[in-house]
Design an enzyme around this catalytic site. Structure first.
Site, PDB file in Angstrom:
ATOM      1  N   HIS A   1       1.029  -1.406   0.200  1.00  0.00           N
ATOM      2  CA  HIS A   1      -0.058  -0.037  -0.245  1.00  0.00           C
ATOM      3  C   HIS A   1       0.716   1.302   0.180  1.00  0.00           C
ATOM      4  O   HIS A   1       1.855   1.477   0.629  1.00  0.00           O
ATOM      5  CB  HIS A   1      -0.752   0.304   1.228  1.00  0.00           C
TER       6      HIS A   1
ATOM      7  N   CYS B   1      -2.871   3.515   8.954  1.00  0.00           N
ATOM      8  CA  CYS B   1      -3.913   2.153   8.968  1.00  0.00           C
ATOM      9  C   CYS B   1      -4.840   2.332   9.931  1.00  0.00           C
ATOM     10  O   CYS B   1      -6.419   1.734   9.706  1.00  0.00           O
ATOM     11  CB  CYS B   1      -2.885   0.571   9.124  1.00  0.00           C
TER      12      CYS B   1
END
Length: 262
Positions: A161, A255
Site C-alpha cells: 500500500h 492504517c
C-alpha cells in the site's frame, strides 16, 4: 478509527504478517485506545467506526474510503476477506450526513493507496498502484473528487500500500522510502518533492511511514527512531506510539485512521 474488539489478520495475503506471533488481544485494545487518546490530546476530534462481527480487519480503518472536501470516494477491496467492509464504511458517512458518497466501480483500498496534499499544485492526490489498487481507480478518483491524481508505482511487495511507503507531512511535503517505488516513480518524486524526508529501509520496515501528521505533530511507530530524528531535524514534532500488536496484522498508525476532510 475502528477499535480492535475482533482483531485478526488477512490470512495468507499480507506480507507483513507473522503467523508464528500470537496477538495479545487485551494489549491490542490498550494500544488502540492509546492511539486514540494521543490524537485527542493533540487537539483532534476522533470518531469511532464500530467493529462488526465477521469483519476482523476493520481496525485498519484507512482502507475503507478516501475523502476530499466533503466528497467520499468509497473502497472496493481486492480480497474477499475485506470486501464487506466497504458497506460498513459507507454507512458511517451516510449516518453522519453532509457527505457526498461516490460508489466505486474500480478496485481501490481507500487511503491505503491515496494521499492528499491540499496546497500542492492547488490540491493534489498521490495514488499508489502495483499490488492492491488498480490504475483505473486513479482516473475514477480524479473524476469523483475533482483533483488531479499523480500515479506512483509500488514495486516491492513488502510495501503493498502507498501508506506504508509514503506519507504527507504537511499540505505540500512528504516523507517516503525510495526503495518501495519503481525507478521512474522515484524520479517523479525527486522532482515533485526535493525537500522530502527520506526514510531508510529499517524504519520503513518498522512501519515508520505508516504515520499521521497534522503539519506539525507526526504520530508514528516508536520503532522508527531514525525517521523520528530526521523529522525532528526537518522541524516536525515526532509523537511516538507503541502499536506492536497491530503491527502483527500488517498495520500501524495510519492504517487505523481514516482522515475526514469535510
Amino acid at each position: 478509527m475502528s477499535p480492535p474488539e475482533h482483531f485478526a489478520v488477512e490470512y495468507a495475503i499480507n506480507p507483513w504478517m507473522d503467523t508464528t506471533a500470537p496477538v495479545d488481544t487485551e494489549l491490542a485494545v490498550k494500544q488502540w485506545e492509546g492511539l486514540r487518546e494521543t490524537f485527542v490530546r493533540l487537539g483532534h476530534t476522533v470518531h469511532v467506526l464500530a467493529p462488526e462481527i465477521g469483519l476482523p480487519d476493520m481496525v485498519y480503518a484507512a482502507n475503507g474510503a478516501f475523502s476530499v472536501d466533503g466528497v467520499v470516494y468509497g473502497a472496493r477491496f481486492k480480497y474477499p476477506q475485506r470486501i464487506p467492509e466497504a458497506a460498513a464504511h459507507r454507512r458511517f458517512y451516510v449516518d453522519h450526513g453532509g457527505w457526498r458518497f461516490v460508489t466505486p466501480a474500480e478496485t481501490n483500498e481507500g487511503e491505503g493507496d491515496f494521499a492528499y496534499l491540499p496546497s500542492f499544485l492547488g490540491g493534489t492526490i498521490l495514488a499508489g498502484h502495483g499490488f492492491r489498487t488498480e490504475t483505473a481507480a486513479h482516473a475514477e478518483a480524479q473524476e469523483a473528487l475533482g483533483r488531479p491524481v499523480i500515479s506512483l508505482r509500488l514495486v516491492d511487495p513488502r510495501f503493498y500500500h502507498l501508506d506504508v511507503a509514503l506519507a504527507p507531512l504537511d499540505d505540500s511535503n512528504v516523507a517516503y522510502y525510495p526503495g518501495a517505488f519503481s525507478e521512474a516513480t522515484r524520479s517523479v518524486l525527486r522532482q515533485l518533492f526535493p525537500d522530502a524526508v527520506l526514510a531508510d529501509e529499517e524504519d520503513a520496515l518498522a512501519f515508520g511511514l505508516n504515520l499521521v501528521s497534522d503539519g506539525r505533530n507526526v504520530v508514528l511507530n516508536t520503532e522508527a527512531t531514525g525517521l523520528a530524528a530526521k523529522l525532528r531535524a526537518a522541524g516536525y514534532v515526532p509523537v511516538p506510539v507503541e502499536l506492536t500488536e497491530l503491527k502483527k496484522g500488517g498495520g500501524s498508525v495510519k492504517c487505523c485512521v481514516a482522515e475526514l476532510r469535510p
